[in-house]
Design a protein around this motif. Structure first.
Motif, PDB file in Angstrom:
ATOM      1  N   LEU A 144      -3.334   4.861   3.670  1.00 14.85           N
ATOM      2  CA  LEU A 144      -2.647   5.456   2.628  1.00 14.85           C
ATOM      3  C   LEU A 144      -1.665   6.019   2.873  1.00 14.85           C
ATOM      4  O   LEU A 144      -0.549   6.432   2.543  1.00 14.85           O
ATOM      5  CB  LEU A 144      -3.671   6.196   1.714  1.00 14.85           C
ATOM      6  CG  LEU A 144      -4.765   5.580   0.931  1.00 14.85           C
ATOM      7  CD1 LEU A 144      -5.360   6.616   0.071  1.00 14.85           C
ATOM      8  CD2 LEU A 144      -4.120   4.389  -0.012  1.00 14.85           C
ATOM      9  N   ARG A 148       5.175   5.511  -1.291  1.00 10.96           N
ATOM     10  CA  ARG A 148       5.330   5.693  -3.097  1.00 10.96           C
ATOM     11  C   ARG A 148       6.708   5.227  -3.299  1.00 10.96           C
ATOM     12  O   ARG A 148       7.803   5.367  -2.168  1.00 10.96           O
ATOM     13  CB  ARG A 148       5.144   6.898  -3.488  1.00 10.96           C
ATOM     14  CG  ARG A 148       3.729   7.433  -3.394  1.00 10.96           C
ATOM     15  CD  ARG A 148       2.887   6.971  -4.604  1.00 10.96           C
ATOM     16  NE  ARG A 148       3.429   7.719  -5.833  1.00 10.96           N
ATOM     17  CZ  ARG A 148       2.908   7.206  -7.029  1.00 10.96           C
ATOM     18  NH1 ARG A 148       2.191   6.207  -7.193  1.00 10.96           N
ATOM     19  NH2 ARG A 148       3.446   8.020  -8.174  1.00 10.96           N
ATOM     20  N   VAL A 202       1.129   7.385  -0.267  1.00  9.04           N
ATOM     21  CA  VAL A 202       0.159   7.291  -1.155  1.00  9.04           C
ATOM     22  C   VAL A 202      -0.949   8.432  -0.860  1.00  9.04           C
ATOM     23  O   VAL A 202      -1.560   8.896  -1.895  1.00  9.04           O
ATOM     24  CB  VAL A 202      -0.328   5.856  -1.360  1.00  9.04           C
ATOM     25  CG1 VAL A 202      -1.769   6.101  -2.277  1.00  9.04           C
ATOM     26  CG2 VAL A 202       0.599   4.722  -1.788  1.00  9.04           C
ATOM     27  N   HIS A 213       0.463  11.505  -2.562  1.00 10.65           N
ATOM     28  CA  HIS A 213       0.461  11.242  -3.899  1.00 10.65           C
ATOM     29  C   HIS A 213      -1.093  11.524  -4.231  1.00 10.65           C
ATOM     30  O   HIS A 213      -1.347  12.371  -5.261  1.00 10.65           O
ATOM     31  CB  HIS A 213       0.726  10.059  -4.398  1.00 10.65           C
ATOM     32  CG  HIS A 213       0.352   9.529  -5.728  1.00 10.65           C
ATOM     33  ND1 HIS A 213       0.910  10.111  -6.771  1.00 10.65           N
ATOM     34  CD2 HIS A 213      -0.562   8.821  -6.303  1.00 10.65           C
ATOM     35  CE1 HIS A 213       0.336   9.637  -7.982  1.00 10.65           C
ATOM     36  NE2 HIS A 213      -0.450   8.728  -7.665  1.00 10.65           N
ATOM     37  N   SER A 214      -2.093  11.115  -3.383  1.00 13.47           N
ATOM     38  CA  SER A 214      -3.217  11.533  -3.963  1.00 13.47           C
ATOM     39  C   SER A 214      -3.752  12.710  -3.607  1.00 13.47           C
ATOM     40  O   SER A 214      -4.578  13.248  -4.787  1.00 13.47           O
ATOM     41  CB  SER A 214      -4.468  10.499  -3.029  1.00 13.47           C
ATOM     42  OG  SER A 214      -3.892   9.056  -3.080  1.00 13.47           O
ATOM     43  N   ASP A 223      -6.380   6.193  -6.056  1.00 13.02           N
ATOM     44  CA  ASP A 223      -5.440   5.153  -5.696  1.00 13.02           C
ATOM     45  C   ASP A 223      -5.931   4.505  -4.380  1.00 13.02           C
ATOM     46  O   ASP A 223      -5.258   3.750  -3.574  1.00 13.02           O
ATOM     47  CB  ASP A 223      -4.192   5.573  -5.647  1.00 13.02           C
ATOM     48  CG  ASP A 223      -3.268   5.429  -6.852  1.00 13.02           C
ATOM     49  OD1 ASP A 223      -3.640   4.697  -7.805  1.00 13.02           O
ATOM     50  OD2 ASP A 223      -2.191   6.160  -6.876  1.00 13.02           O
ATOM     51  N   GLU A 234      -5.192   0.924  -2.498  1.00 14.51           N
ATOM     52  CA  GLU A 234      -3.915   0.780  -1.895  1.00 14.51           C
ATOM     53  C   GLU A 234      -3.862   0.855  -0.570  1.00 14.51           C
ATOM     54  O   GLU A 234      -2.812   0.283   0.071  1.00 14.51           O
ATOM     55  CB  GLU A 234      -2.822   1.641  -2.654  1.00 14.51           C
ATOM     56  CG  GLU A 234      -2.858   1.541  -4.050  1.00 14.51           C
ATOM     57  CD  GLU A 234      -1.649   2.287  -4.993  1.00 14.51           C
ATOM     58  OE1 GLU A 234      -0.997   3.092  -4.249  1.00 14.51           O
ATOM     59  OE2 GLU A 234      -1.708   2.429  -6.185  1.00 14.51           O
ATOM     60  N   ASP A 292       1.233  -0.453  -2.443  1.00 12.42           N
ATOM     61  CA  ASP A 292       1.158   0.436  -3.600  1.00 12.42           C
ATOM     62  C   ASP A 292       2.333  -0.370  -4.366  1.00 12.42           C
ATOM     63  O   ASP A 292       3.599  -0.687  -4.074  1.00 12.42           O
ATOM     64  CB  ASP A 292       1.973   1.665  -3.404  1.00 12.42           C
ATOM     65  CG  ASP A 292       2.368   2.516  -4.762  1.00 12.42           C
ATOM     66  OD1 ASP A 292       1.633   2.287  -5.760  1.00 12.42           O
ATOM     67  OD2 ASP A 292       3.210   3.392  -4.509  1.00 12.42           O
TER      68      ASP A 292
END
Length: 201
Positions: free
Chosen positions: A39, A44, A57, A60-61, A87, A90, A95
């Motif tokens: 990740l 993203r 990501v 983002h998480s 997520d 991913e 993503d």
């Protein structure tokens, strides 16, 4: 004599040595270190963001978990863990941006849902979250997308409101969470947050 064609390979080899079958994923083949590593290296917005690093990501998480936990202080450790892992598939499938998901249809979603179920079971969560929790995390996910879009991806406020909706509130600490960091730092922060939440479960 005709030869029977070999079926295409449907597993991904991880740095831990695990092999995750995308068609029939097993919780036994899921490791948090593989998830964090993957990740932290997935961008993203297809990499179309400002800053010296991608916005991963993994970041983002962390942002989604922060927003969800701030929106509902009763979410608990298990709810926070689901938010952090929402997520996680991913790390295997990447993503894929929403417009492309719309083009290819439900086959992608089916694979993603199977992998997510295996991940959740691996860490002691239900394969399918409760409806209320799923709704909360979806709302936090859209809020995170709004904040990322306007801070990093070049969207103006009106465009972001039209696509993602106006977030109900802006929790403290967003500026730090929205600053793109190196993949190594993102990986470590994701692991640290996972272990902190897991310790509360």
């Amino acid at each position: 004599m005709s030869r029977t064609a070999k079926p295409p390979r449907a597993w991904q080899r991880m740095l831990s040595g695990r092999r995750l079958d995308l068609l029939d994923p097993s919780p036994l083949d899921v490791e948090i270190e593989d998830i964090a590593h993957g990740l932290a290296r997935v961008a993203r917005w297809n990499g179309q963001t400002t800053g010296p690093h991608i916005f991963s990501v993994a970041q983002h998480s962390l942002l989604v978990e922060h927003i969800a936990s701030a929106a509902d202080i009763g979410i608990g450790a298990r709810g926070a863990l689901f938010a952090l892992l929402h997520d996680a598939p991913e790390y295997v499938v990447g993503d894929m941006i929403s417009p492309f998901k719309a083009v290819i249809g439900d086959s992608y979603k089916d694979v993603e849902h199977r992998i997510l179920a295996a991940i959740l079971l691996r860490f002691g969560l239900p394969a399918k979250p409760a409806a209320g929790l799923a709704k909360l995390v979806k709302k936090a996910d859209r809020a995170a997308a709004f904040f990322e879009a306007t801070a990093l991806a070049g969207f103006d406020l009106s465009e972001a409101r039209t696509i993602f909706g106006q977030p109900e509130f802006r929790p403290r600490g967003l500026e730090t969470l929205l600053a793109p960091i190196s993949s190594a730092d993102a990986e470590q922060r994701f692991l640290d947050r996972f272990r902190a939440i897991e310790g509360e479960c």
